[in-house]
Design a protein around this motif. Structure first.
Motif, mmCIF file in Angstrom:
data_model
loop_
_atom_site.group_PDB
_atom_site.id
_atom_site.type_symbol
_atom_site.label_atom_id
_atom_site.label_comp_id
_atom_site.label_asym_id
_atom_site.label_seq_id
_atom_site.Cartn_x
_atom_site.Cartn_y
_atom_site.Cartn_z
ATOM 1 N N ASP A 58 0.863 -1.110 0.097
ATOM 2 C CA ASP A 58 0.079 -0.010 -0.155
ATOM 3 C C ASP A 58 0.855 1.287 0.076
ATOM 4 N N PHE A 59 0.654 2.176 -0.928
ATOM 5 C CA PHE A 59 1.405 3.379 -1.037
ATOM 6 C C PHE A 59 0.491 4.612 -0.914
ATOM 7 N N VAL A 60 0.816 5.532 -0.109
ATOM 8 C CA VAL A 60 0.243 6.800 -0.168
ATOM 9 C C VAL A 60 0.712 7.668 -0.738
ATOM 10 N N ILE A 61 0.372 8.249 -1.992
ATOM 11 C CA ILE A 61 1.236 9.229 -2.718
ATOM 12 C C ILE A 61 0.549 10.561 -2.753
ATOM 13 N N ASP A 62 1.538 11.435 -2.535
ATOM 14 C CA ASP A 62 1.422 13.026 -2.213
ATOM 15 C C ASP A 62 2.331 13.594 -3.367
ATOM 16 N N SER A 63 2.045 14.920 -3.767
ATOM 17 C CA SER A 63 3.159 15.534 -4.735
ATOM 18 C C SER A 63 3.216 16.965 -4.463
ATOM 19 N N ALA A 64 4.216 17.447 -5.033
ATOM 20 C CA ALA A 64 4.721 18.763 -4.653
ATOM 21 C C ALA A 64 5.206 19.298 -6.287
ATOM 22 N N ALA A 65 4.893 20.365 -6.383
ATOM 23 C CA ALA A 65 5.566 21.303 -7.983
ATOM 24 C C ALA A 65 6.834 21.790 -7.720
ATOM 25 N N GLN A 66 7.330 22.158 -6.662
ATOM 26 C CA GLN A 66 8.611 22.912 -6.260
ATOM 27 C C GLN A 66 9.229 22.050 -4.847
ATOM 28 N N GLY A 67 10.662 22.260 -5.214
ATOM 29 C CA GLY A 67 11.389 21.784 -3.883
ATOM 30 C C GLY A 67 10.912 22.501 -2.706
ATOM 31 N N LYS A 68 10.688 23.721 -2.566
ATOM 32 C CA LYS A 68 10.273 24.287 -1.227
ATOM 33 C C LYS A 68 8.911 23.708 -0.843
ATOM 34 N N GLU A 69 7.935 23.830 -1.570
ATOM 35 C CA GLU A 69 6.889 23.066 -1.124
ATOM 36 C C GLU A 69 7.165 21.459 -0.508
ATOM 37 N N GLY A 70 7.736 20.895 -1.496
ATOM 38 C CA GLY A 70 8.197 19.565 -0.824
ATOM 39 C C GLY A 70 8.835 19.342 0.455
ATOM 40 N N LEU A 71 9.781 20.384 0.560
ATOM 41 C CA LEU A 71 10.431 20.377 1.974
ATOM 42 C C LEU A 71 9.433 20.615 2.979
ATOM 43 N N GLU A 72 8.553 21.527 2.870
ATOM 44 C CA GLU A 72 7.666 21.729 4.017
ATOM 45 C C GLU A 72 6.817 20.591 4.353
ATOM 46 N N MET A 73 6.410 20.052 2.952
ATOM 47 C CA MET A 73 5.499 18.676 3.312
ATOM 48 C C MET A 73 6.323 17.489 4.105
ATOM 49 N N VAL A 74 7.660 17.299 3.818
ATOM 50 C CA VAL A 74 8.375 16.587 4.347
ATOM 51 C C VAL A 74 8.589 16.788 5.826
ATOM 52 N N ARG A 75 8.795 18.243 6.212
ATOM 53 C CA ARG A 75 8.987 18.817 7.382
ATOM 54 C C ARG A 75 7.706 18.664 8.286
ATOM 55 N N ARG A 76 6.599 18.785 7.865
ATOM 56 C CA ARG A 76 5.087 18.804 8.383
ATOM 57 C C ARG A 76 5.060 16.859 8.600
ATOM 58 N N ALA A 77 5.315 16.059 7.826
ATOM 59 C CA ALA A 77 4.959 14.761 8.190
ATOM 60 C C ALA A 77 5.936 14.454 9.133
ATOM 61 N N LYS A 78 7.220 14.821 9.199
ATOM 62 C CA LYS A 78 8.171 14.432 10.203
ATOM 63 C C LYS A 78 7.450 14.730 11.544
ATOM 64 N N ASN A 79 7.078 15.889 11.880
ATOM 65 C CA ASN A 79 6.564 16.489 13.167
ATOM 66 C C ASN A 79 5.425 15.891 13.243
ATOM 67 N N GLU A 80 4.602 15.334 12.356
ATOM 68 C CA GLU A 80 3.122 14.684 12.956
ATOM 69 C C GLU A 80 3.499 12.931 13.109
ATOM 70 N N ASN A 81 4.786 12.763 13.016
ATOM 71 C CA ASN A 81 5.318 11.156 13.044
ATOM 72 C C ASN A 81 4.620 10.254 11.910
ATOM 73 N N ARG A 82 4.544 11.138 10.815
ATOM 74 C CA ARG A 82 3.966 10.216 9.693
ATOM 75 C C ARG A 82 4.994 10.361 8.655
ATOM 76 N N PRO A 83 6.176 10.108 8.633
ATOM 77 C CA PRO A 83 7.246 10.390 7.788
ATOM 78 C C PRO A 83 7.116 9.767 6.403
ATOM 79 N N TYR A 84 7.563 10.371 5.393
ATOM 80 C CA TYR A 84 7.708 9.859 4.236
ATOM 81 C C TYR A 84 8.920 8.892 4.032
ATOM 82 N N ALA A 85 8.721 7.758 3.243
ATOM 83 C CA ALA A 85 9.594 6.800 3.238
ATOM 84 C C ALA A 85 10.392 6.925 1.803
ATOM 85 N N LEU A 86 9.944 7.570 0.860
ATOM 86 C CA LEU A 86 10.371 7.613 -0.231
ATOM 87 C C LEU A 86 10.120 8.956 -0.948
ATOM 88 N N ALA A 87 10.867 9.666 -1.847
ATOM 89 C CA ALA A 87 10.757 10.988 -2.841
ATOM 90 C C ALA A 87 11.295 10.644 -3.947
#
Length: 702
Positions: A58-87
């Motif tokens: 099972d994969f949960v797919i999220d997307s971002a159009a720019q690097g800064k947007e992706g960085l914020e999504m990774v940071r938020r997921a880390k803080n919520e203890n729902r980290p990304y496994a792969l980018a």
């Protein structure tokens, strides 16, 4: 550990400025529809074929159009203890960060993130990528245009790797936490052990100090004129105090054994003399109960041995004391024999080779059963197993090691015996065969446990043969080094005591004849024993009661003595007076005995240096110089000179202290003391020590 798939799926982030790419990744990575899964299972069952389709995670797919947007999504997921496994990160994303800078920023927030860098080799060379990102096993390159199967396999492999890495890190963290807890527990255990040792040492000192006064004063009281009733009361009090001291010694011995800090001394001793002393002490107790007490030493037993006579006596005292306590009528017999196969004059045999090792091609083991209990075949008169077969001949004659011999000691009684179901408990600490509230016999349950461990320290073992109401035989073996003068043994007589209070030899026999026990008391030290030595002793002791006890004993022995309350007073006394011997307490206010001894030895070093210089001047100038002067002391005329001034550097200093824990003796000797006496001090022990260290009588009478 629960994986991300178990908690809703691995989270994958697509960072690409081409929004259409996001949908392509979703189509590739999202799991097949349930209807397709059911159809595949039905086909497998219908045609009997195994389903070879690879199960999709099972994969949960999220997307971002720019690097800064992706960085914020990774940071938020880390803080919520729902980290990304792969980018999946695109290489070129104008007008913002490119893929390399984006990846560098992502790893600052989530170093464990697996990354696939999607680019063409024409845009970024691998060397250029490594130059910025370094060499990392979390980075792969996917060349555009990419294959769907390749993306699918990368997603499966890298998310599984990410999950395994997290499991490994979690186990490493748990291991580190466990190690830290273990270190903390070890530090706490060491602190507790140190606190326990300090507590035992302090308690030993605090109990032994008043016990010295109690025993000493009772001993002095018994030497005075008293009526029968008064003497009986004083003797009862003395016996009770000695019992309390025995209990204290058992507890301290047990704590030393448990800590592995009990060691044996190696002293030359005469076995029969030691046994005579043992029966001298225990005979009156046996007589009070109307019991016969006798000893029998086999003729082949060597008379002179090297080992620890004190610990051997302790074992025998415990066994004989128990035998007397649990026997109401009949006899108690102590027997010593040579273990079969061990003989004086045999080849070299070493104790350390007999703990389950192979000697002469045969395995040897002293233990019998789980509780070291003697088998019934090992009866009192049965032949013991051969435990000392000569080892192979050593062709190297250099550095021969001492010969050893193993002896078997047994204590047989006609007492109450031991029930069979209680025998296994005998050698366990703090246990008794009868632990009921109505038991007739008291005790701590430590004596036999300590005795067995002491026997094991002597390369032996201990066991018992007993039947209820028919008596018991406790036995143990121990190994000793043969005294160098021992060549062969001649038949030795068995000494028995008869009712006329005379001791005479009796012909030896395999089963010794038992004579009635007589009450023999240790002869007191003769009054004025050292009067002809013209010796003076300095007693350094801060406890007034113990001062009185020691001074009374010294006066009865015919010695002149002075007292000092602490180390400072001792230094002043040595400055003003020549002494033949110093009895030095250790724990004292102002200056302790260890420091005082070091100061005295330091002063003596100054004397020796000055004597050497004055001797040189004498040889040059041709005349004698004055007596040496101790540095820092004002010279005083000697009022007592049984030892020449030039020999003052060797004045014996004897520790006489209540510090009786492991290492206390060594500390005293390291400080420069010559010998050690543990309190409570008996008149006999003190007299023996004085005999050892005081100068002999001058044959000229001065």
């Amino acid at each position: 550990m629960t994986s991300s798939a178990d908690s809703g799926g691995y989270r994958i982030l697509i960072i690409d400025d081409n929004v259409a790419i996001h949908e392509d990744f979703r189509k590739i990575l999202e799991r097949s529809r349930p209807s397709e899964d059911m159809l595949r299972e039905m086909e497998s069952e219908l045609f009997g074929q195994e389903d070879t389709a690879v199960a999709s995670a099972d994969f949960v797919i999220d997307s971002a159009a720019q690097g800064k947007e992706g960085l914020e999504m990774v940071r938020r997921a880390k803080n919520e203890n729902r980290p990304y496994a792969l980018a999946f990160v695109d290489g070129r994303m104008p007008p913002g960060w490119d893929g390399i800078e984006t990846i560098a920023r992502l790893w600052e927030v989530s170093p464990e993130l697996q990354v696939v860098f999607c680019t063409a080799y024409a845009d970024y060379a691998w060397r250029d990528i490594q130059g910025v990102l370094g060499s990392s096993d979390n980075l792969l390159i996917l060349k555009k245009p990419f294959d769907n199967a390749e993306v699918h396999q990368l997603a499966h492999a890298l998310t599984r790797k990410w999950d395994l890495n997290r499991e490994v890190q979690a186990k490493i963290s748990a291991l580190r936490e466990s190690q830290e807890k273990a270190r903390t527990a070890q530090v706490a255990a060491e602190a507790a052990s140190k606190a326990k040792s300090e507590f035992l040492a302090n308690m030993s000192h605090e109990i032994r100090t008043p016990m010295n006064g109690v025993l000493g004063m009772l001993g002095l009281l018994l030497d005075t004129e008293m009526n029968t009733e008064q003497r009986q009361f004083a003797q009862t009090a003395l016996t009770s105090a000695q019992g309390l001291l025995g209990l204290l010694n058992d507890i301290l011995d047990f704590s030393k054994i448990e800590a592995g800090k009990l060691s044996l001394e190696m002293l030359d001793f005469a076995l029969r003399t030691m046994l005579d002393g043992l029966t001298t002490v225990l005979a009156p107790i046996a007589q009070q109960k109307g019991l016969n007490l006798a000893t029998h030493v086999a003729p082949e037993v060597p008379p002179l041995l090297t080992g620890d006579p004190g610990r051997l006596r302790q074992i025998l005292t415990n066994l004989v004391g128990n035998a007397i306590k649990f026997t109401e009528k009949g006899e108690v017999v102590v027997m010593v024999s040579l273990v079969h196969g061990s003989s004086v004059g045999d080849a070299v045999v070493h104790g350390s080779r007999f703990n389950g090792s192979t000697v002469g091609g045969r395995a040897v083991d002293d233990s019998v059963g789980a509780n070291n209990l003697s088998p019934h075949s090992d009866a009192p008169n049965a032949q013991s197993p051969d435990e000392t077969t000569s080892p192979p001949v050593n062709r190297e004659p250099l550095n021969p090691e001492p010969r050893t011999v193993k002896l078997r000691f047994s204590v047989r009684d006609t007492g109450i015996g031991i029930p069979e179901n209680k025998i296994g408990l005998l050698f366990e600490k703090f246990t008794q065969a009868d632990a009921s509230l109505s038991r007739r016999y008291g005790g701590t349950g430590l004596g036999l446990a300590i005795s067995r461990q002491l026997a094991e320290l002597m390369d032996g073992t201990m066991g018992v043969v007993s039947s209820e109401d028919e008596g018991s035989e406790f036995w143990f073996t121990a190994r000793f080094t043969l005294h160098p003068r021992t060549t062969q043994t001649a038949p030795q007589p068995v000494f028995v005591a008869d009712a006329s209070r005379s001791i005479h030899p009796s012909p030896p026999s395999p089963a010794p004849a038992i004579a009635p026990t007589i009450a023999i008391t240790r002869p007191s030290q003769p009054i004025g024993r050292f009067a002809d030595r013209n010796a003076r002793v300095l007693l350094v002791e801060d406890n007034i009661v113990n001062q009185k006890v020691a001074m009374s004993i010294l006066r009865k022995l015919g010695l002149a003595a002075d007292t000092a309350m602490n180390g400072i007073e001792a230094l002043r006394a040595v400055e003003k007076q020549s002494y033949d011997l110093v009895l030095m307490d250790v724990m004292m206010p102002v200056m302790d005995g260890v420091e005082a001894t070091k100061r005295i030895r330091s002063q003596e070093s100054g004397v020796r240096s000055q004597e050497s210089e004055e001797g040189d001047r004498t040889s040059v100038e041709g005349h004698q110089t004055s007596d040496p002067q101790v540095s820092g002391f004002s010279p005083q005329p000697s009022q007592h000179s049984s030892i020449p001034a030039s020999q003052h550097s060797s004045i014996p200093i004897i520790a006489m202290t209540a510090n009786a824990m492991q290492g206390d003796r060594e500390k005293c000797l390291e400080a420069g003391m010559n010998d050690y006496l543990a309190k409570p001090i008996s008149p006999t022990a003190l007299a023996d020590m004085l005999e050892k260290w005081l100068p002999a009588v001058d044959p000229r009478g001065h």
